[in-house]
Design a protein around this motif. Structure first.
Motif, PDB file in Angstrom:
ATOM      1  N   PRO A  23      57.457  39.435  62.569  1.00  0.00           N
ATOM      2  CA  PRO A  23      57.250  39.727  61.150  1.00  0.00           C
ATOM      3  C   PRO A  23      56.408  38.633  60.497  1.00  0.00           C
ATOM      4  CG  PRO A  23      59.528  39.050  61.569  1.00  0.00           C
ATOM      5  CD  PRO A  23      58.831  39.067  62.890  1.00  0.00           C
TER       6      PRO A  23
ATOM      7  N   ASP B  47      55.854  41.095  50.752  1.00  0.00           N
ATOM      8  CA  ASP B  47      56.341  42.083  51.719  1.00  0.00           C
ATOM      9  C   ASP B  47      56.210  41.515  53.123  1.00  0.00           C
ATOM     10  OD1 ASP B  47      56.830  43.882  49.702  1.00  0.00           O
ATOM     11  OD2 ASP B  47      55.184  45.242  50.194  1.00  0.00           O
TER      12      ASP B  47
ATOM     13  N   ALA C  63      57.845  45.154  58.788  1.00  0.00           N
ATOM     14  CA  ALA C  63      58.753  44.379  59.643  1.00  0.00           C
ATOM     15  C   ALA C  63      60.036  45.143  59.963  1.00  0.00           C
ATOM     16  CB  ALA C  63      59.071  43.038  58.997  1.00  0.00           C
ATOM     17  N   ASP C  64      60.444  46.051  59.079  1.00  0.00           N
ATOM     18  CA  ASP C  64      61.684  46.808  59.314  1.00  0.00           C
ATOM     19  C   ASP C  64      61.462  48.069  60.158  1.00  0.00           C
ATOM     20  OD1 ASP C  64      60.459  48.595  57.582  1.00  0.00           O
ATOM     21  OD2 ASP C  64      61.978  48.452  56.015  1.00  0.00           O
ATOM     22  N   GLY C  65      60.230  48.257  60.631  1.00  0.00           N
ATOM     23  CA  GLY C  65      59.926  49.412  61.470  1.00  0.00           C
ATOM     24  C   GLY C  65      59.406  50.618  60.706  1.00  0.00           C
ATOM     25  N   SER C  66      59.472  50.579  59.388  1.00  0.00           N
ATOM     26  CA  SER C  66      58.935  51.683  58.585  1.00  0.00           C
ATOM     27  C   SER C  66      57.415  51.536  58.483  1.00  0.00           C
ATOM     28  CB  SER C  66      59.567  51.681  57.187  1.00  0.00           C
ATOM     29  OG  SER C  66      59.170  50.516  56.474  1.00  0.00           O
TER      30      SER C  66
END
Length: 137
Positions: free
Chosen positions: A38, A29, A15-18
């Motif tokens: 997300p 997670d 969700a954080d782009g990683s």
């Protein structure tokens, strides 16, 4: 029960782009679904598979998964073993790419799948179904 799984090093879009290997993802997670939302990981399954399918796309992307794992194509949701070279695979953000090769490979290692409430996750940039999708294909 047939398992629908991904190779243990398959990178999942978080969700954080990683990106994180699926083997490192835990319940709680947050992963990104194919619609750009997300989703919380509700469960993680793992098993072993002796043989896997390797699908390579013309853009250089490659995914290793079980033959019954659902993939989003421009013609709809298909099992990996129902995909052929004429299909276009749906990627992250709606991009589409043709297939360059499909092969069956010896594997003999751990495989994983996630439950993200019946949504598609982004694995190696490719929209693939979670555990809940298997009842729909």
């Amino acid at each position: 029960m047939m398992q629908m799984c991904l190779e243990e090093n398959t990178r999942i879009l978080m969700a954080d782009g990683s990106q994180k290997p699926i083997r490192e993802i835990r319940i709680g997670d947050m992963v990104m679904c194919d619609l750009g939302e997300p989703k919380i990981v509700r469960n993680v399954w793992q098993g072993r598979e002796e043989h896997m399918m390797c699908i390579e796309l013309k853009n250089g992307s490659k995914i290793i998964l079980t033959d019954n794992h659902p993939i989003k194509t421009t013609a709809g949701i298909k099992r990996a073993d129902a995909i052929d070279e004429n299909d276009e695979i749906v990627m992250v953000y709606g991009e589409k790419y043709k297939i360059s090769s499909i092969s069956c490979i010896e594997y003999g290692d751990r495989v994983y799948n996630l439950d993200i409430a019946g949504n598609f996750m982004i694995a190696e940039g490719i929209a693939v179904g979670d555990f809940g999708i298997q009842n729909r294909i």
